[in-house]
Enzyme design. Structure first.
Site, PDB file in Angstrom:
ATOM      1  N   ASN A  42       0.855  -1.246   0.120  1.00  0.00           N
ATOM      2  CA  ASN A  42      -0.086  -0.133   0.018  1.00  0.00           C
ATOM      3  C   ASN A  42       0.797   1.298   0.109  1.00  0.00           C
ATOM      4  O   ASN A  42       2.017   1.323   0.716  1.00  0.00           O
ATOM      5  CB  ASN A  42      -0.901   0.096   1.184  1.00  0.00           C
ATOM      6  CG  ASN A  42      -0.287  -0.167   2.554  1.00  0.00           C
ATOM      7  OD1 ASN A  42       0.567  -0.563   2.683  1.00  0.00           O
ATOM      8  ND2 ASN A  42      -0.960   0.657   3.606  1.00  0.00           N
ATOM      9  N   GLU A  44       0.379   5.364   0.526  1.00  0.00           N
ATOM     10  CA  GLU A  44      -0.505   6.478   1.045  1.00  0.00           C
ATOM     11  C   GLU A  44       0.073   7.545   0.665  1.00  0.00           C
ATOM     12  O   GLU A  44       1.108   7.855  -0.034  1.00  0.00           O
ATOM     13  CB  GLU A  44      -0.555   6.191   2.528  1.00  0.00           C
ATOM     14  CG  GLU A  44      -1.080   5.037   2.886  1.00  0.00           C
ATOM     15  CD  GLU A  44      -1.445   4.866   4.567  1.00  0.00           C
ATOM     16  OE1 GLU A  44      -1.118   5.961   5.172  1.00  0.00           O
ATOM     17  OE2 GLU A  44      -2.387   3.971   4.871  1.00  0.00           O
ATOM     18  N   ASN A  45      -1.005   8.829   0.696  1.00  0.00           N
ATOM     19  CA  ASN A  45      -0.904  10.100   0.157  1.00  0.00           C
ATOM     20  C   ASN A  45      -1.287  11.061   1.093  1.00  0.00           C
ATOM     21  O   ASN A  45      -2.370  10.637   1.908  1.00  0.00           O
ATOM     22  CB  ASN A  45      -1.334  10.229  -1.265  1.00  0.00           C
ATOM     23  CG  ASN A  45      -0.807  11.453  -1.879  1.00  0.00           C
ATOM     24  OD1 ASN A  45      -1.337  12.511  -1.545  1.00  0.00           O
ATOM     25  ND2 ASN A  45      -0.111  11.260  -2.703  1.00  0.00           N
ATOM     26  N   ALA A  46      -0.622  12.269   1.402  1.00  0.00           N
ATOM     27  CA  ALA A  46      -1.357  13.009   2.311  1.00  0.00           C
ATOM     28  C   ALA A  46      -2.659  13.548   1.825  1.00  0.00           C
ATOM     29  O   ALA A  46      -3.388  14.020   2.725  1.00  0.00           O
ATOM     30  CB  ALA A  46      -0.444  14.308   2.060  1.00  0.00           C
ATOM     31  N   CYS A  53      -4.152   0.416  -2.604  1.00  0.00           N
ATOM     32  CA  CYS A  53      -3.958  -0.914  -1.698  1.00  0.00           C
ATOM     33  C   CYS A  53      -3.105  -1.855  -2.349  1.00  0.00           C
ATOM     34  O   CYS A  53      -2.460  -1.570  -3.356  1.00  0.00           O
ATOM     35  CB  CYS A  53      -5.343  -1.445  -1.643  1.00  0.00           C
ATOM     36  SG  CYS A  53      -6.636  -0.662  -0.527  1.00  0.00           S
ATOM     37  N   GLU A  55      -2.965  -4.979  -2.819  1.00  0.00           N
ATOM     38  CA  GLU A  55      -3.311  -5.942  -3.744  1.00  0.00           C
ATOM     39  C   GLU A  55      -3.597  -5.429  -5.182  1.00  0.00           C
ATOM     40  O   GLU A  55      -3.218  -5.757  -6.045  1.00  0.00           O
ATOM     41  CB  GLU A  55      -4.304  -6.931  -3.145  1.00  0.00           C
ATOM     42  CG  GLU A  55      -5.594  -6.089  -2.853  1.00  0.00           C
ATOM     43  CD  GLU A  55      -5.765  -5.670  -1.414  1.00  0.00           C
ATOM     44  OE1 GLU A  55      -4.808  -4.916  -1.004  1.00  0.00           O
ATOM     45  OE2 GLU A  55      -6.372  -6.013  -0.566  1.00  0.00           O
ATOM     46  N   CYS A  82     -10.201  -5.404   1.107  1.00  0.00           N
ATOM     47  CA  CYS A  82     -11.292  -4.278   1.145  1.00  0.00           C
ATOM     48  C   CYS A  82     -12.215  -4.515   0.096  1.00  0.00           C
ATOM     49  O   CYS A  82     -12.012  -5.421  -0.704  1.00  0.00           O
ATOM     50  CB  CYS A  82     -10.643  -2.864   0.960  1.00  0.00           C
ATOM     51  SG  CYS A  82     -10.437  -2.205  -0.375  1.00  0.00           S
ATOM     52  N   CYS A  85     -10.982  -3.815  -3.541  1.00  0.00           N
ATOM     53  CA  CYS A  85     -10.068  -4.969  -4.071  1.00  0.00           C
ATOM     54  C   CYS A  85     -10.797  -6.308  -4.268  1.00  0.00           C
ATOM     55  O   CYS A  85     -10.116  -6.834  -4.972  1.00  0.00           O
ATOM     56  CB  CYS A  85      -8.778  -5.048  -2.876  1.00  0.00           C
ATOM     57  SG  CYS A  85      -7.813  -3.857  -2.821  1.00  0.00           S
TER      58      CYS A  85
HETATM   59  N1  THU Z   1      -5.192  -1.371   2.650  1.00  0.00           N
HETATM   60  C1  THU Z   1      -4.707  -2.258   1.684  1.00  0.00           C
HETATM   61  O1  THU Z   1      -3.479  -2.036   1.191  1.00  0.00           O
HETATM   62  N2  THU Z   1      -5.478  -3.298   1.382  1.00  0.00           N
HETATM   63  C2  THU Z   1      -6.804  -3.783   1.863  1.00  0.00           C
HETATM   64  O2  THU Z   1      -7.440  -4.403   1.378  1.00  0.00           O
HETATM   65  C3  THU Z   1      -7.383  -3.114   3.048  1.00  0.00           C
HETATM   66  C4  THU Z   1      -6.736  -1.500   3.220  1.00  0.00           C
HETATM   67  C5  THU Z   1      -4.376  -0.414   3.095  1.00  0.00           C
HETATM   68  C6  THU Z   1      -5.173   1.029   2.746  1.00  0.00           C
HETATM   69  C7  THU Z   1      -4.637   2.164   3.345  1.00  0.00           C
HETATM   70  O3  THU Z   1      -3.250   2.331   3.130  1.00  0.00           O
HETATM   71  C8  THU Z   1      -4.294   1.156   4.690  1.00  0.00           C
HETATM   72  O4  THU Z   1      -4.525  -0.260   4.568  1.00  0.00           O
HETATM   73  C9  THU Z   1      -5.255   1.269   5.808  1.00  0.00           C
HETATM   74  O5  THU Z   1      -6.603   1.543   5.297  1.00  0.00           O
END
Ligand code: THU
Length: 121
Positions: A42, A44-46, A53, A55, A82, A85
């Site tokens: 994963n 992330e970004n500000a 994600c 996957e 999630c 995904c």
């Molecule tokens: N996240 C994933 O990478 N995959 C998932 O299926 C669940 C959530 C990440 C997204 C975010 O960067 C962090 O988990 C918290 O939600």
């Protein structure tokens, strides 16, 4: 490669995740039918909604390398996938999805078990 070994690859990849906002590191590893393993984390970004994600990243990297739906056998993810995904997993017609449930135990299921009554274009 066993599903457990694929999960270990995902767990190792998770250490390279970029998740400074949630501190929730996720790794994924895709096993292609030719034996190649493609990892994702994963990122992330500000601007929070822009984060991606693990996957989805792994599957995007596999596509970049030339793999298409039907070329991928299995995926392992260090978190329960999630909702969005789960649609990605359905798209690529994976046979098996191994992931860590909230209690930590590993589950291996088919994508249809994660997303019943799927929508297709
Ligand atoms: N996240 C994933 O990478 N995959 C998932 O299926 C669940 C959530 C990440 C997204 C975010 O960067 C962090 O988990 C918290 O939600």
């Amino acid at each position: 490669m066993s599903d457990r070994e694929l999960y270990e690859r995902a767990a190792a990849a998770a250490e390279r995740a970029y998740a400074p906002y949630s501190n929730y590191l996720v790794g994924a590893a895709v096993l292609a039918r030719d034996g190649t393993v493609v990892e994702g984390v994963n990122v992330e970004n500000a601007a929070y909604p822009l984060g991606v994600c693990a996957e989805g990243n792994a599957l995007s990297s596999a596509v970049t390398r030339g793999y298409r739906p039907g070329d991928l056998e299995a995926i392992a993810i260090t978190a329960s996938p999630c909702g969005g995904c789960r649609q990605w997993l359905h798209e690529f017609r994976l046979e098996r999805v191994t992931y860590a449930r909230s209690g930590g135990e590993l589950a291996t299921v088919a994508p249809r078990d994660l997303l019943p009554d799927t929508w297709d274009f």
